[in-house]
Design a protein around this motif. Structure first.
Motif, PDB file in Angstrom:
ATOM      1  N   THR A  16      33.665 -16.625 103.330  1.00 45.49           N
ATOM      2  CA  THR A  16      34.830 -17.327 104.081  1.00 45.49           C
ATOM      3  C   THR A  16      36.008 -17.398 103.233  1.00 45.49           C
ATOM      4  O   THR A  16      37.182 -17.730 103.589  1.00 45.49           O
ATOM      5  CB  THR A  16      34.444 -18.758 104.378  1.00 45.49           C
ATOM      6  N   ARG A  17      35.812 -17.249 101.683  1.00 44.11           N
ATOM      7  CA  ARG A  17      36.733 -17.367 100.823  1.00 44.11           C
ATOM      8  C   ARG A  17      37.907 -16.183 100.950  1.00 44.11           C
ATOM      9  O   ARG A  17      39.019 -16.136 100.551  1.00 44.11           O
ATOM     10  CB  ARG A  17      36.238 -17.680  99.565  1.00 44.11           C
ATOM     11  N   PHE A  18      37.492 -15.360 101.803  1.00 43.48           N
ATOM     12  CA  PHE A  18      38.317 -13.953 101.772  1.00 43.48           C
ATOM     13  C   PHE A  18      38.524 -13.753 103.195  1.00 43.48           C
ATOM     14  O   PHE A  18      39.139 -12.561 103.583  1.00 43.48           O
ATOM     15  CB  PHE A  18      37.685 -12.869 101.046  1.00 43.48           C
ATOM     16  N   LEU A  19      38.635 -14.833 104.074  1.00 43.58           N
ATOM     17  CA  LEU A  19      39.136 -14.579 105.437  1.00 43.58           C
ATOM     18  C   LEU A  19      40.786 -14.516 105.455  1.00 43.58           C
ATOM     19  O   LEU A  19      41.283 -15.041 104.589  1.00 43.58           O
ATOM     20  CB  LEU A  19      38.782 -16.066 106.062  1.00 43.58           C
ATOM     21  N   PRO A  20      41.380 -13.662 106.408  1.00 43.82           N
ATOM     22  CA  PRO A  20      40.672 -12.994 107.609  1.00 43.82           C
ATOM     23  C   PRO A  20      40.009 -11.838 107.262  1.00 43.82           C
ATOM     24  O   PRO A  20      39.382 -11.578 108.304  1.00 43.82           O
ATOM     25  CB  PRO A  20      41.933 -12.949 108.478  1.00 43.82           C
ATOM     26  N   PHE A  21      40.341 -11.016 106.108  1.00 48.57           N
ATOM     27  CA  PHE A  21      39.577  -9.981 105.855  1.00 48.57           C
ATOM     28  C   PHE A  21      38.150  -9.787 106.346  1.00 48.57           C
ATOM     29  O   PHE A  21      37.735  -8.973 106.927  1.00 48.57           O
ATOM     30  CB  PHE A  21      39.560  -9.384 104.338  1.00 48.57           C
ATOM     31  N   THR A  22      37.185 -10.920 105.960  1.00 51.09           N
ATOM     32  CA  THR A  22      35.965 -10.624 106.115  1.00 51.09           C
ATOM     33  C   THR A  22      35.725 -11.246 107.385  1.00 51.09           C
ATOM     34  O   THR A  22      34.386 -11.224 107.527  1.00 51.09           O
ATOM     35  CB  THR A  22      35.251 -11.679 104.986  1.00 51.09           C
ATOM     36  N   LYS A  23      36.415 -11.244 108.373  1.00 54.98           N
ATOM     37  CA  LYS A  23      35.981 -11.613 109.817  1.00 54.98           C
ATOM     38  C   LYS A  23      35.544 -10.197 110.279  1.00 54.98           C
ATOM     39  O   LYS A  23      34.472 -10.519 111.071  1.00 54.98           O
ATOM     40  CB  LYS A  23      37.266 -11.985 110.567  1.00 54.98           C
ATOM     41  N   GLU A  28      31.587  -7.508 100.137  1.00 52.72           N
ATOM     42  CA  GLU A  28      30.883  -6.594  99.235  1.00 52.72           C
ATOM     43  C   GLU A  28      31.699  -5.142  99.127  1.00 52.72           C
ATOM     44  O   GLU A  28      31.448  -4.252  98.603  1.00 52.72           O
ATOM     45  CB  GLU A  28      29.678  -6.522  99.301  1.00 52.72           C
ATOM     46  N   MET A  29      32.422  -5.106 100.355  1.00 54.67           N
ATOM     47  CA  MET A  29      33.085  -3.868 100.687  1.00 54.67           C
ATOM     48  C   MET A  29      34.550  -4.062 100.074  1.00 54.67           C
ATOM     49  O   MET A  29      35.471  -2.926 100.315  1.00 54.67           O
ATOM     50  CB  MET A  29      33.178  -3.365 102.068  1.00 54.67           C
ATOM     51  N   LEU A  30      34.961  -5.193  99.697  1.00 55.65           N
ATOM     52  CA  LEU A  30      36.242  -5.421  99.149  1.00 55.65           C
ATOM     53  C   LEU A  30      36.437  -4.291  97.917  1.00 55.65           C
ATOM     54  O   LEU A  30      35.403  -4.206  96.869  1.00 55.65           O
ATOM     55  CB  LEU A  30      36.488  -6.753  98.596  1.00 55.65           C
ATOM     56  N   PRO A  36      34.305   0.139  96.330  1.00 57.74           N
ATOM     57  CA  PRO A  36      33.837  -1.158  96.972  1.00 57.74           C
ATOM     58  C   PRO A  36      32.976  -1.952  95.747  1.00 57.74           C
ATOM     59  O   PRO A  36      32.062  -1.028  95.223  1.00 57.74           O
ATOM     60  CB  PRO A  36      33.080  -0.906  98.189  1.00 57.74           C
ATOM     61  N   THR A  37      32.907  -3.236  95.695  1.00 58.57           N
ATOM     62  CA  THR A  37      32.042  -3.868  94.705  1.00 58.57           C
ATOM     63  C   THR A  37      30.383  -3.613  94.652  1.00 58.57           C
ATOM     64  O   THR A  37      29.983  -3.512  93.850  1.00 58.57           O
ATOM     65  CB  THR A  37      32.410  -5.541  94.802  1.00 58.57           C
ATOM     66  N   ILE A  38      29.997  -3.537  95.837  1.00 57.16           N
ATOM     67  CA  ILE A  38      28.573  -3.067  96.106  1.00 57.16           C
ATOM     68  C   ILE A  38      28.391  -1.792  95.250  1.00 57.16           C
ATOM     69  O   ILE A  38      27.166  -1.717  95.031  1.00 57.16           O
ATOM     70  CB  ILE A  38      28.128  -3.168  97.714  1.00 57.16           C
ATOM     71  N   LEU A  39      29.183  -0.997  95.263  1.00 52.39           N
ATOM     72  CA  LEU A  39      28.929   0.522  94.729  1.00 52.39           C
ATOM     73  C   LEU A  39      28.482  -0.063  93.315  1.00 52.39           C
ATOM     74  O   LEU A  39      27.604   0.720  92.502  1.00 52.39           O
ATOM     75  CB  LEU A  39      29.857   1.217  94.772  1.00 52.39           C
ATOM     76  N   TYR A  40      29.404  -0.942  92.535  1.00 50.23           N
ATOM     77  CA  TYR A  40      28.908  -1.296  91.032  1.00 50.23           C
ATOM     78  C   TYR A  40      27.652  -1.797  91.035  1.00 50.23           C
ATOM     79  O   TYR A  40      26.953  -1.677  90.158  1.00 50.23           O
ATOM     80  CB  TYR A  40      30.016  -2.096  90.777  1.00 50.23           C
ATOM     81  N   HIS A  41      27.119  -2.401  92.010  1.00 48.68           N
ATOM     82  CA  HIS A  41      25.693  -3.146  91.972  1.00 48.68           C
ATOM     83  C   HIS A  41      24.771  -2.177  91.857  1.00 48.68           C
ATOM     84  O   HIS A  41      23.688  -2.074  91.361  1.00 48.68           O
ATOM     85  CB  HIS A  41      25.510  -3.994  93.248  1.00 48.68           C
ATOM     86  N   ILE A 253      33.426 -12.416  92.779  1.00 49.03           N
ATOM     87  CA  ILE A 253      34.361 -11.450  93.567  1.00 49.03           C
ATOM     88  C   ILE A 253      34.564 -12.253  94.772  1.00 49.03           C
ATOM     89  O   ILE A 253      35.236 -11.789  95.498  1.00 49.03           O
ATOM     90  CB  ILE A 253      33.904 -10.027  93.667  1.00 49.03           C
ATOM     91  N   GLY A 254      33.805 -13.204  95.042  1.00 47.61           N
ATOM     92  CA  GLY A 254      34.317 -14.071  96.248  1.00 47.61           C
ATOM     93  C   GLY A 254      35.476 -14.862  96.268  1.00 47.61           C
ATOM     94  O   GLY A 254      35.752 -15.625  97.082  1.00 47.61           O
ATOM     95  N   ASP A 255      36.157 -15.014  94.883  1.00 45.25           N
ATOM     96  CA  ASP A 255      36.790 -15.808  94.511  1.00 45.25           C
ATOM     97  C   ASP A 255      38.109 -14.965  94.325  1.00 45.25           C
ATOM     98  O   ASP A 255      38.001 -14.024  93.598  1.00 45.25           O
ATOM     99  CB  ASP A 255      36.440 -16.620  93.175  1.00 45.25           C
ATOM    100  N   LYS A 256      39.470 -15.403  94.959  1.00 43.92           N
ATOM    101  CA  LYS A 256      40.418 -14.547  94.809  1.00 43.92           C
ATOM    102  C   LYS A 256      40.933 -14.345  93.390  1.00 43.92           C
ATOM    103  O   LYS A 256      41.271 -13.148  93.082  1.00 43.92           O
ATOM    104  CB  LYS A 256      41.753 -15.279  95.693  1.00 43.92           C
ATOM    105  N   GLU A 257      41.062 -15.316  92.607  1.00 39.68           N
ATOM    106  CA  GLU A 257      41.533 -15.113  91.303  1.00 39.68           C
ATOM    107  C   GLU A 257      40.745 -14.390  90.420  1.00 39.68           C
ATOM    108  O   GLU A 257      41.162 -13.527  89.599  1.00 39.68           O
ATOM    109  CB  GLU A 257      41.817 -16.658  90.601  1.00 39.68           C
ATOM    110  N   GLU A 258      39.471 -14.716  90.483  1.00 36.63           N
ATOM    111  CA  GLU A 258      38.425 -13.699  89.696  1.00 36.63           C
ATOM    112  C   GLU A 258      38.494 -12.400  90.223  1.00 36.63           C
ATOM    113  O   GLU A 258      38.259 -11.371  89.498  1.00 36.63           O
ATOM    114  CB  GLU A 258      36.989 -14.460  89.681  1.00 36.63           C
TER     115      GLU A 258
END
Length: 285
Positions: A16-23, A28-30, A36-41, A253-258
């Protein structure tokens, strides 16, 4: 030598912190630059010796599964059009690990999501990675490998922790520490997102090494904060529990500043864009 050869990546949050993109697309695909961040995981697991990975996703966001599914026709197209290096990149992503997917229809908490992966995990200990937490240790072992090494010492479930500022303790599960031996900490209790009087500054930051008895604990855990099945609450039911104060830079990575900080730090570390990024930052000071 431990038998930690499986990992679960929980990637079914609402973002929800990255809406509207995450609609439409899981957070994790940001992308951080072009990955994408999930590739790092997934790479964190592989670099730690784990190639059997379960990714828990929401059923209405299939893009993560598509990203890790091999597309040989696309590889051939890229090669035929003079871009074999890109064909190699997408082949690398899809052959990096043995990935299985578990889908859930609605997010009911981290504990609930983990429980849906029970049948694929077997009896051996396993790693749990929360999709929001990107942890980079560029000069040493990945955090997952650090937890595996710590497990070989304590032979008990582990939580990855770091200290946070007092005003940020209300954002995390906070442990009550017992005996401390270097970076290994005995856990005497935990509070999920304490409003005041936190038991310490050690926050649970998205990495766990657990054993199969966590599923029995989840079965006996009532909904907690947010009316969700909290993994933190289930962990307090275990007979023994340790924390490990891991080494590495952690980004929410769910926080915009971080997310911006992670993007800048990683850009600066890359050979292809690092120098240009540094020059640009210096030009706008």
């Amino acid at each position: 030598m431990s038998k930690v050869n499986k990992a679960v990546i929980l990637a079914a949050g609402l973002g929800t912190r990255f809406l509207p993109f995450t609609k439409a697309v899981g957070k994790e695909m940001l992308p951080i630059i072009d990955r994408p961040t999930i590739l790092y995981h997934v790479e964190e697991c592989v670099k730690s010796g784990i190639k059997d990975i379960i990714i828990c996703v929401k059923e209405d966001k299939p893009e993560i599964e598509k990203f890790f599914t091999r597309d040989e026709e696309y590889e051939k197209y890229l090669t035929s059009t003079g871009h074999p290096e890109y064909a190699d990149v997408i082949k690398y992503v899809s052959t990096l690990a043995n990935i299985q997917f578990v889908t859930i229809d609605k997010p009911l908490g981290i504990g609930y999501s983990l429980y849906q992966c029970k049948d694929l995990l077997g009896d051996d200990p396993f790693i749990v990675i929360l999709g929001d937490d990107l942890i980079i240790n560029k000069d040493g072992d990945p955090v997952t490998k650090q937890l595996i090494d710590a497990y070989d010492v304590c032979h008990s479930p582990l939580i990855g922790v770091q200290t946070v500022a007092p005003e940020r303790t209300k954002k995390y599960g906070i442990i009550k520490p017992g005996k401390v031996d270097g970076r290994l900490i005995e856990v005497k209790g935990m509070i999920e997102k304490p409003k005041d009087n936190p038991p310490s500054l050690y926050a649970c930051l998205g990495r766990y090494l657990l054993e199969k008895d966590i599923f029995t604990a989840i079965e006996h855990t009532a909904p907690g904060a947010g009316n969700e099945i909290q993994l933190t609450d289930a962990l307090t039911k275990l007979d023994t529990l340790y924390a490990y104060d891991f080494i590495g830079n952690r980004y929410d990575i769910g926080d915009k500043e971080e997310f911006i900080k992670a993007t800048i730090d990683i850009a600066l570390s890359r050979e292809d864009v690092g120098e240009a990024t540094k020059e640009y930052i210096e030009s706008i000071k």
